[in-house]
Motif scaffolding. Sequence first.
Motif, mmCIF file in Angstrom:
data_model
loop_
_atom_site.group_PDB
_atom_site.id
_atom_site.type_symbol
_atom_site.label_atom_id
_atom_site.label_comp_id
_atom_site.label_asym_id
_atom_site.label_seq_id
_atom_site.Cartn_x
_atom_site.Cartn_y
_atom_site.Cartn_z
ATOM 1 N N TRP A 63 -20.006 44.551 -58.582
ATOM 2 C CA TRP A 63 -20.176 45.931 -58.337
ATOM 3 C C TRP A 63 -21.299 46.307 -58.899
ATOM 4 O O TRP A 63 -21.426 46.201 -60.197
ATOM 5 N N THR B 210 -16.420 52.453 -49.957
ATOM 6 C CA THR B 210 -15.863 51.471 -50.948
ATOM 7 C C THR B 210 -15.886 51.965 -52.270
ATOM 8 O O THR B 210 -15.698 51.169 -53.207
ATOM 9 N N TRP B 211 -16.798 53.104 -52.434
ATOM 10 C CA TRP B 211 -16.984 53.606 -53.909
ATOM 11 C C TRP B 211 -15.509 53.719 -54.641
ATOM 12 O O TRP B 211 -14.373 54.202 -54.333
ATOM 13 N N VAL C 13 -19.809 50.556 -56.687
ATOM 14 C CA VAL C 13 -19.876 50.205 -55.343
ATOM 15 C C VAL C 13 -19.845 48.412 -55.466
ATOM 16 O O VAL C 13 -20.462 48.083 -56.210
ATOM 17 N N VAL D 110 -20.493 59.477 -51.133
ATOM 18 C CA VAL D 110 -20.593 57.989 -51.711
ATOM 19 C C VAL D 110 -20.006 57.487 -50.632
ATOM 20 O O VAL D 110 -19.124 57.750 -49.561
#
Length: 333
Positions: free
Chosen positions: A75, A117-118, A143, A114
């Motif tokens: 990430w 998936t943040w 992310v 954002v």
Amino acid sequence: MRRLGAVQQKIPCVFLTEVKEEQSRKRDRQQFQVVATATVNPVALEANVDGALATEKLDGTCCYVTVYKGRPHLWARLDRKPNKQAEKRFKKHQHAPRGCDGFSWTVEEDFKAVPDTWIPAHRVQQRDGHPVPDRHGHIPGWVPLDEDNKQYCWHASVVDSEARLALVLRPGADDDDDDALEVAAVPLADLLEQTLELIGTNVNGNPYGLGSKKQPVHYLVSHGTVPIRDPPPADLRQLGSWFQESPEGRVEGVVWHCDDGTLVKVHRHHLGLRWPDGGTSLTDRPVVVRVDNISSISISSISISSSSISSMDLFTFFSALNGRRFSRLLDIK
């Protein structure tokens, strides 16, 4: 070595700091700089910083390994920041006598969007189901690496998404040379819940001089894995001398990992010192390449720049150097 604290939030300075109204040595557009005073931060004293493990603060971009879609995944750091209007209100409030206290955010309206998936970083406070900004007006977060997003092309270059491997720079296992590093292909599963620093040719101006434009070289380095031998105490004068006079002091800064999990740091800019300033301690260390059997792994090639670099290139490059020893990390070109 004991499991060290992950870097999920901004780390406080080991000293109390003050703001000087002069051009920042760290950020070109910043018309002030934060400098250390001689007073040790009470947070550091309470955590017994004198008994902490001192490690090198690396100059790159922060990453995190955790599960995504059921598999270990890299990430990238993405702090959620306020939009222009909210930032203007916040800065005006900051300059008022009461400072940051009492400022009210409406996250849904005040902050930039954002990706879905943040996720917020660990220990970010929640209120009514929404993350609460820190004292700087940011919400630290992550992310998952999207290999099709050119913004994260250098993150992608150190990960083999099919074999779930990461290209890691770490202390070597050679008992005859405590100073040696090694480059290794490490399963992402072995890095779960760790934070790491991505360093290399195209990160933060490449203060380490790694690789070249023709052959970019990047590594992941787990936070806290590069200990400083014989570090100075958390004393402003002694640290200043160490940064300027000791070969070990050719680092961006120091991060102390305290026994209770507290992290505190100091970097050269806190002391009014330049960075980078000549050679670095990290790149003068010997290194052994231990990247084996990569040629037998099926890796999907992913274009990540105009020069058509693929995600396989670094792994192939280091696989061809497997077993080679270099007198300096800087010599790997």
